[in-house]
Design a protein around this motif. Structure first.
Motif, PDB file in Angstrom:
ATOM      1  N   ASN A  15      42.906  35.093  50.313  1.00  0.00           N
ATOM      2  CA  ASN A  15      43.510  33.497  51.464  1.00  0.00           C
ATOM      3  C   ASN A  15      41.986  32.227  51.719  1.00  0.00           C
ATOM      4  O   ASN A  15      42.303  31.815  51.526  1.00  0.00           O
ATOM      5  CB  ASN A  15      44.454  33.171  51.605  1.00  0.00           C
ATOM      6  N   LYS A  16      41.581  32.985  52.079  1.00  0.00           N
ATOM      7  CA  LYS A  16      40.714  32.214  52.994  1.00  0.00           C
ATOM      8  C   LYS A  16      39.632  31.982  51.890  1.00  0.00           C
ATOM      9  O   LYS A  16      39.271  30.157  51.630  1.00  0.00           O
ATOM     10  CB  LYS A  16      39.985  32.854  53.726  1.00  0.00           C
ATOM     11  N   HIS A  17      39.441  33.069  50.687  1.00  0.00           N
ATOM     12  CA  HIS A  17      38.151  32.288  50.243  1.00  0.00           C
ATOM     13  C   HIS A  17      39.088  31.388  48.701  1.00  0.00           C
ATOM     14  O   HIS A  17      38.162  30.341  48.781  1.00  0.00           O
ATOM     15  CB  HIS A  17      38.169  33.604  49.027  1.00  0.00           C
ATOM     16  N   PHE A  18      40.283  31.770  48.953  1.00  0.00           N
ATOM     17  CA  PHE A  18      40.976  30.582  47.888  1.00  0.00           C
ATOM     18  C   PHE A  18      40.980  29.033  48.269  1.00  0.00           C
ATOM     19  O   PHE A  18      40.857  28.350  47.317  1.00  0.00           O
ATOM     20  CB  PHE A  18      42.832  30.793  47.930  1.00  0.00           C
ATOM     21  N   GLN A  19      40.849  28.151  49.763  1.00  0.00           N
ATOM     22  CA  GLN A  19      40.847  27.375  50.398  1.00  0.00           C
ATOM     23  C   GLN A  19      39.869  27.603  50.641  1.00  0.00           C
ATOM     24  O   GLN A  19      39.373  25.737  50.197  1.00  0.00           O
ATOM     25  CB  GLN A  19      41.338  28.058  51.330  1.00  0.00           C
ATOM     26  N   ALA A  20      38.487  28.123  50.418  1.00  0.00           N
ATOM     27  CA  ALA A  20      37.343  27.936  50.267  1.00  0.00           C
ATOM     28  C   ALA A  20      37.133  26.821  48.497  1.00  0.00           C
ATOM     29  O   ALA A  20      35.661  27.192  48.612  1.00  0.00           O
ATOM     30  CB  ALA A  20      36.468  28.475  50.550  1.00  0.00           C
ATOM     31  N   GLY A  21      38.013  27.387  47.351  1.00  0.00           N
ATOM     32  CA  GLY A  21      37.086  26.997  46.778  1.00  0.00           C
ATOM     33  C   GLY A  21      36.236  28.417  45.517  1.00  0.00           C
ATOM     34  O   GLY A  21      35.868  28.628  44.896  1.00  0.00           O
ATOM     35  N   GLU A  22      36.305  29.984  46.395  1.00  0.00           N
ATOM     36  CA  GLU A  22      35.928  31.005  46.097  1.00  0.00           C
ATOM     37  C   GLU A  22      36.791  31.677  45.511  1.00  0.00           C
ATOM     38  O   GLU A  22      37.531  32.553  46.026  1.00  0.00           O
ATOM     39  CB  GLU A  22      35.218  31.349  47.543  1.00  0.00           C
ATOM     40  N   VAL A  23      37.313  30.719  44.113  1.00  0.00           N
ATOM     41  CA  VAL A  23      37.924  31.604  43.068  1.00  0.00           C
ATOM     42  C   VAL A  23      37.973  32.905  42.974  1.00  0.00           C
ATOM     43  O   VAL A  23      38.811  34.167  43.118  1.00  0.00           O
ATOM     44  CB  VAL A  23      38.433  31.272  42.001  1.00  0.00           C
ATOM     45  N   ASP A  24      36.533  33.728  42.411  1.00  0.00           N
ATOM     46  CA  ASP A  24      36.207  35.051  41.921  1.00  0.00           C
ATOM     47  C   ASP A  24      36.556  36.138  43.026  1.00  0.00           C
ATOM     48  O   ASP A  24      36.924  36.928  42.639  1.00  0.00           O
ATOM     49  CB  ASP A  24      34.577  34.871  41.121  1.00  0.00           C
ATOM     50  N   LYS A  25      35.396  35.219  44.415  1.00  0.00           N
ATOM     51  CA  LYS A  25      36.169  36.129  45.435  1.00  0.00           C
ATOM     52  C   LYS A  25      37.368  36.453  45.871  1.00  0.00           C
ATOM     53  O   LYS A  25      38.197  37.576  46.092  1.00  0.00           O
ATOM     54  CB  LYS A  25      35.046  35.435  46.465  1.00  0.00           C
ATOM     55  N   ALA A  26      37.811  35.469  45.753  1.00  0.00           N
ATOM     56  CA  ALA A  26      39.586  35.633  45.768  1.00  0.00           C
ATOM     57  C   ALA A  26      40.062  36.970  45.086  1.00  0.00           C
ATOM     58  O   ALA A  26      41.590  37.621  45.900  1.00  0.00           O
ATOM     59  CB  ALA A  26      40.110  34.410  45.876  1.00  0.00           C
ATOM     60  N   ILE A  27      39.827  36.650  44.037  1.00  0.00           N
ATOM     61  CA  ILE A  27      40.851  37.702  43.238  1.00  0.00           C
ATOM     62  C   ILE A  27      40.224  38.699  43.214  1.00  0.00           C
ATOM     63  O   ILE A  27      41.109  39.775  43.075  1.00  0.00           O
ATOM     64  CB  ILE A  27      40.171  37.573  41.610  1.00  0.00           C
ATOM     65  N   GLU A  28      38.592  39.059  43.809  1.00  0.00           N
ATOM     66  CA  GLU A  28      38.017  39.955  43.641  1.00  0.00           C
ATOM     67  C   GLU A  28      39.279  41.061  45.672  1.00  0.00           C
ATOM     68  O   GLU A  28      39.882  42.181  45.575  1.00  0.00           O
ATOM     69  CB  GLU A  28      37.017  40.635  44.946  1.00  0.00           C
ATOM     70  N   CYS A  29      39.206  40.256  45.953  1.00  0.00           N
ATOM     71  CA  CYS A  29      40.002  41.262  47.428  1.00  0.00           C
ATOM     72  C   CYS A  29      41.686  40.943  47.179  1.00  0.00           C
ATOM     73  O   CYS A  29      41.865  41.823  47.445  1.00  0.00           O
ATOM     74  CB  CYS A  29      40.007  39.793  48.327  1.00  0.00           C
ATOM     75  N   TYR A  30      42.211  40.504  46.556  1.00  0.00           N
ATOM     76  CA  TYR A  30      44.076  40.437  45.553  1.00  0.00           C
ATOM     77  C   TYR A  30      43.870  41.456  45.188  1.00  0.00           C
ATOM     78  O   TYR A  30      44.473  42.493  45.159  1.00  0.00           O
ATOM     79  CB  TYR A  30      44.257  39.295  44.992  1.00  0.00           C
ATOM     80  N   THR A  31      42.510  41.864  44.164  1.00  0.00           N
ATOM     81  CA  THR A  31      42.674  42.846  43.390  1.00  0.00           C
ATOM     82  C   THR A  31      42.916  44.614  44.362  1.00  0.00           C
ATOM     83  O   THR A  31      43.860  45.030  43.451  1.00  0.00           O
ATOM     84  CB  THR A  31      41.538  42.968  41.668  1.00  0.00           C
ATOM     85  N   LYS A  32      41.279  44.358  45.557  1.00  0.00           N
ATOM     86  CA  LYS A  32      41.866  45.038  45.334  1.00  0.00           C
ATOM     87  C   LYS A  32      43.383  45.625  46.596  1.00  0.00           C
ATOM     88  O   LYS A  32      43.555  46.960  46.933  1.00  0.00           O
ATOM     89  CB  LYS A  32      40.483  45.679  47.367  1.00  0.00           C
ATOM     90  N   ALA A  33      43.309  44.800  47.310  1.00  0.00           N
ATOM     91  CA  ALA A  33      44.799  44.583  48.138  1.00  0.00           C
ATOM     92  C   ALA A  33      46.388  45.002  47.320  1.00  0.00           C
ATOM     93  O   ALA A  33      47.006  45.749  48.038  1.00  0.00           O
ATOM     94  CB  ALA A  33      45.348  43.847  48.804  1.00  0.00           C
ATOM     95  N   ILE A  34      46.182  45.025  46.170  1.00  0.00           N
ATOM     96  CA  ILE A  34      47.354  45.419  44.938  1.00  0.00           C
ATOM     97  C   ILE A  34      47.318  46.555  44.712  1.00  0.00           C
ATOM     98  O   ILE A  34      48.128  47.675  44.835  1.00  0.00           O
ATOM     99  CB  ILE A  34      47.107  44.716  43.849  1.00  0.00           C
ATOM    100  N   LYS A  35      45.895  47.348  45.011  1.00  0.00           N
ATOM    101  CA  LYS A  35      45.792  49.547  44.019  1.00  0.00           C
ATOM    102  C   LYS A  35      45.984  49.426  45.776  1.00  0.00           C
ATOM    103  O   LYS A  35      46.425  50.471  45.995  1.00  0.00           O
ATOM    104  CB  LYS A  35      44.171  49.206  44.253  1.00  0.00           C
ATOM    105  N   LEU A  36      45.727  48.783  47.241  1.00  0.00           N
ATOM    106  CA  LEU A  36      46.315  50.009  47.825  1.00  0.00           C
ATOM    107  C   LEU A  36      47.646  49.246  48.187  1.00  0.00           C
ATOM    108  O   LEU A  36      47.888  50.396  49.434  1.00  0.00           O
ATOM    109  CB  LEU A  36      45.014  49.302  49.373  1.00  0.00           C
ATOM    110  N   CYS A  37      48.111  48.714  48.529  1.00  0.00           N
ATOM    111  CA  CYS A  37      49.194  47.943  48.545  1.00  0.00           C
ATOM    112  C   CYS A  37      51.029  48.788  48.287  1.00  0.00           C
ATOM    113  O   CYS A  37      50.719  49.459  47.579  1.00  0.00           O
ATOM    114  CB  CYS A  37      49.534  46.363  48.690  1.00  0.00           C
TER     115      CYS A  37
END
Length: 933
Positions: A15-37
């Motif tokens: 969420n923090k990366h998305f708000q900062a405009g760092e879309v690629d990093k945000a996608i990377e975090c969300y993808t890892k979270a999906i695998k673990l959740c």
């Protein structure tokens, strides 16, 4: 810093990366979270957030996929729904996006963003639909499919047929033309595939319809010779489609199509050169060996339709004169063909008769004696030129051409038969050893014995010859023709019982043999057709008629042949049916003239005992049971010049005879007879149209018109029925037309407006003044149904006429049916137009007395109508008139009726009387009844 393993922390980091405009990093975090959740609800939020990232990156497929996964967990997740909506919109799936935002606005109805998106997407979908279905895009789409070499066959054929539909709209036709469509259509013609060729020809027909400029351009781009070569192929559908194209071309170039297409019409050059080229090309086709039978038929059909004048008042008949000069010998060549000989022109079973029809039409179109003399000279020269003592084939060609003339312009053929040597040649050919010679000669003898004088000559000289051929030949085809010759000679006296040509019983024997051949399905259609020709003559004898209708297999065999492709049979079948139903024209013979004729020893025609009404009715019943209606409906549909006006008239006469008994009219409707009568009533000879219209009136008067004439056909019935209201028609026709119009007028407003549009109203009003009680009653009943129209009501509001006065006075007539119709019309008029309530009291001083008579009537229907008029007066806003009404004896009558006990048979009357009393109380004209305390 170690790698995070908590999906919640990863989500927050994303969420923090998305708000900062760092879309690629945000996608990377969300993808890892999906695998673990492991928590479904948290997982749905992570998918929803990653969907927002993909939207930013314009990866719309992934965005829609992630949003869908979130929605699978929670169907009311508006954020996920809206994000999927945004992604689908970008993917062009507007209808799916619209559904998502619709759900969003249902969950949050006050959200302005959702409502605005909903409105915008709705507008975009409408615009897309408009574009998708616009003519321009459809044309382009069809072209893309047709030009794609890898496209499968079915899609190409479907696209080709869609082009046909598009070409029928002017915008589509113009778009095809402008998009270089003519070369593409030519490529379709070159494929040689039937479906593609038909689609191309029909598309050209649509493009040529009613547009002179485009038609001329297409003629020059495609070429007349090319079109003729297509019509010449041995394929009935292609030949017919090309013939329709030529007809469209002719209509556009001659102004036959009256539609207006703007200024470009003025820019078109003179089309006379093209029309002449088409005429020359068609004449060349008539006698060309390269042309198929179907192509030849269509060339002859086109000449029949377009060469003779349609209106004899038009002085220009140059096309007929040109055809006589350049094509008459070619047409005679077709008539002279002998299919049994080698090296003949390809023909169908209809070709030679169509050629005879064309010969007749050309003869009929000539205007003066020198032109007719020239026509005769060309025919004479052609037939003389064919006679050759050393070549029997040329001789029979000449005799067959003469038969063609005898079936066409009989006057010309009859004159040539009378020439020295012709009859002798026919007799000599009858004695020939070759069967084909005998067949041609016998046919010529049959055709030449149409006139009584000629028949008398042949009875004297040819009967023995025909009997000889009949007995000696083993060839069934010749035997049946000889028999028909004998049949024709045997019936030369017509239906005159005292003028029988042969001995008692001879005609019945001939007819029996004809019926035997008719039932022989092993024989070819052309040979069996001659059996019907024989019966067409012999059924003038009432004994033969009775025997024929009693022979059910023979009758059914004729009906089946009438449905066949061989249309040369139509006339003979029609003649036979007219004879069996006695529906031919019969002059009324005055008894005084009969006595005078007997006194002066003149011949008096005698009626056969079996030609009386009860015998005719029995024959009609047998024919209906045998399936005559289904045969007639097929015959009427024949889209062929062989269904001449004369044949149509005979079919109309037969229909009228069949519809005479009201009990049979349901059977006629059930087998499609009502629909079949409409074209007969709209096209043909004047007498034929009247007979067909009368048959329609008989059916519409007693049947449910919506069943008898389903769909839009019901509106086509109005014009023929209105034509029967003409003063020159007889009383029965007037009466039955009025009954049927009454029936139609009671159905709906559209039919009532159609009746008014056909200008029937003045005629109906005129018949309301008729002395004949039945006609006057029928006209009044018709008016009763028409007064629902405002146009009719306005006529009754007009001053300076006696329409309303007549209606009021008719309410006092003794004839209950007339009284009921007039009172019904008056009740509806006064309900629709309040002014007429006042006007009604001014047109006659007897109005009060008439009204009292109506409401005291012992017939509930009439009494009810009278009470409705009373209520309309009370409700008319004319207080003085209402007061006058209540102060009269009418109040007492209303009170008596209103106080009556409830009675199912008279309840409607009682209820209206009570309504009138309540209205009078509301107006303060009477006080409610109260009991003393």
């Amino acid at each position: 810093m170690g790698e995070m393993v908590d999906p919640i922390q990863l989500k927050d980091e994303g969420n923090k990366h998305f708000q900062a405009g760092e879309v690629d990093k945000a996608i990377e975090c969300y993808t890892k979270a999906i695998k673990l959740c492991k928590d479904k609800k948290v997982l749905a939020v992570i998918y929803r957030n990653r969907s927002a990232c993909f939207l930013k990156k314009e990866s719309y497929t992934n965005a829609a996929s992630d949003a869908s996964k979130a929605i699978d967990v929670d169907a009311t997740d508006v954020k996920a729904l809206f994000r999927r909506c945004q992604a689908l919109e970008k993917l062009g799936k507007l209808d799916m996006a619209f559904k998502d935002v619709q759900r969003c606005s249902t969950i949050e109805p006050k959200n302005k963003t959702f409502l605005e998106t909903l409105r915008r997407l709705g507008a975009e979908i409408q615009a897309k639909l408009k574009t998708t279905f616009s003519t321009d895009s459809r044309v382009q789409n069809m072209f893309d499919i047709l030009l794609d070499e890898e496209m499968d066959k079915d899609k190409k054929e479907k696209a080709a047929n869609n082009l046909v539909v598009l070409a029928r709209e002017d915008a589509g036709a113009e778009r095809i033309f402008q998009n270089n469509g003519v070369p593409l259509l030519l490529d379709m013609l070159e494929t040689g595939k039937e479906e593609m060729v038909l689609a191309a020809i029909r598309t050209f027909a649509g493009m040529c319809t009613g547009h002179k400029a485009r038609t001329m351009a297409i003629i020059h781009l495609v070429g007349i010779d090319k079109l003729c070569s297509i019509m010449a192929v041995d394929n009935e559908d292609i030949a017919l489609a090309t013939s329709d194209l030529f007809q469209c071309i002719n209509d556009s170039l001659t102004g036959g199509d009256r539609r207006i297409y703007g200024k470009e019409e003025a820019l078109v050059l003179d089309a006379s050169k093209d029309l002449k080229s088409i005429l020359m090309a068609l004449l060349e086709m008539v006698a060309s060996k390269k042309v198929s039978g179907h192509g030849r038929d269509q060339a002859l059909n086109l000449l029949c339709r377009n060469v003779p004048r349609k209106d004899k008042k038009d002085h220009d008949h140059s096309k007929s004169l040109f055809t006589v000069d350049h094509g008459l010998k070619k047409i005679l060549k077709v008539c002279g063909q002998i299919p049994d000989l080698p090296d003949q022109l390809p023909m169908t079973e209809n070709t030679q008769l169509i050629a005879s029809v064309l010969l007749d039409k050309l003869w009929d179109d000539l205007r003066c004696d020198p032109e007719r003399d020239h026509y005769r000279e060309v025919c004479d020269e052609y037939i003389k030129g064919k006679f050759d003592p050393n070549d029997m084939d040329r001789n029979i060609h000449a005799i067959n051409a003469l038969s063609g003339l005898l079936q066409g312009p009989f006057e010309v053929g009859n004159q040539l038969v009378g020439r020295q040597g012709i009859m002798e040649m026919m007799v000599a050919l009858c004695g020939s050893e070759r069967e084909v010679d005998q067949m041609v000669a016998v046919e010529a003898l049959i055709h030449s014995s149409t006139k009584m004088s000629r028949a008398s000559f042949i009875i004297t000289n040819g009967v023995s010859l025909l009997k000889d051929i009949y007995k000696k030949t083993k060839n069934e085809k010749i035997k049946i023709r000889a028999l028909v010759g004998l049949c024709k000679l045997g019936s030369a006296g017509g239906d005159d019982y005292s003028m029988r040509q042969f001995a008692e019983g001879s005609t019945e024997k001939l007819a029996k043999q004809c019926r035997k051949w008719l039932c022989n399905s092993a024989m070819d259609t052309k040979t069996r057709k001659w059996a019907i020709e024989g019966l067409a003559y012999l059924t003038q004898d009432a004994d033969v008629k009775d025997d024929f209708v009693e022979d059910e297999p023979a009758m059914k065999a004729m009906f089946e042949l009438a449905k066949s492709k061989d249309k040369t049979i139509l006339y003979a079948v029609a003649c036979t049916l007219v004879n069996c139903t006695n529906s031919y024209e019969k002059k009324d013979i005055m008894p005084e003239l009969v006595q005078l004729a007997k006194f002066s020893k003149q011949h008096v025609p005698e009626q056969h005992p079996k030609d009386k009404k009860d015998f005719i009715q029995k024959r009609v019943k047998r024919m209906l049971k045998g399936g005559v209606i289904s045969a007639l409906t097929v015959m009427v549909k024949a889209d062929n010049l062989l269904l001449t006006d004369q044949t149509k008239e005979m079919l109309a006469r037969v229909f009228l005879a069949l519809a005479d008994d009201a009990k049979d009219r349901g059977t006629i409707c059930a087998h499609g007879g009502g629909k079949a009568l409409i074209p007969l009533a709209l096209e043909g000879s004047a007498i034929g149209k009247i007979r067909a219209s009368h048959a329609l009136a008989k059916i519409a008067a007693v049947s449910n018109p919506e069943i008898a004439f389903p769909g839009e056909r019901i509106y086509e019935v109005v014009r023929p029925l209105v034509s029967l209201l003409h003063p020159e028609r007889d009383g029965v026709q007037n009466y039955e037309a009025l009954l049927s119009l009454t029936n139609l007028a009671g159905l709906n407003d559209k039919l009532r407006m159609k009746i008014l549009k056909e200008k029937a109203l003045p005629e109906i009003e005129q018949y309301m003044f008729e002395d004949h009680d039945h006609i006057r009653q029928a006209a009044t009943e018709c008016m009763c149904n028409l007064v629902k129209c405002k146009e009719v009501q306005d006529r009754y509001l007009e001053d300076g006429n006696d329409r309303l006065k007549l209606l009021v006075l008719m309410c006092a007539e003794d004839d209950e049916k007339l009284q009921r119709a007039a009172a019904g019309a008056l009740a509806m008029l006064t309900a629709a137009q309040k002014k007429l309530c006042t006007k009604m009291t001014l047109v006659t001083l007897q109005w009060m007395e008439i009204l009292q008579r109506l409401i005291l009537h012992d017939q509930p229907q009439i009494q009810h109508r009278g009470l409705v008029i009373v209520y309309n007066i009370l409700n008319s806003d004319d207080n003085e008139l209402a007061k006058k009404l209540i102060e009269s004896e009418i109040l007492e009558i209303l009170t008596v009726i209103g106080k009556a006990m409830d009675n199912p048979k008279r309840q409607l009357v009682i209820d209206v009387a009570r309504t009138c009393l309540v209205k009078a109380m509301d107006l303060g004209l009477i006080k409610p009844f109260t009991t003393p305390s």
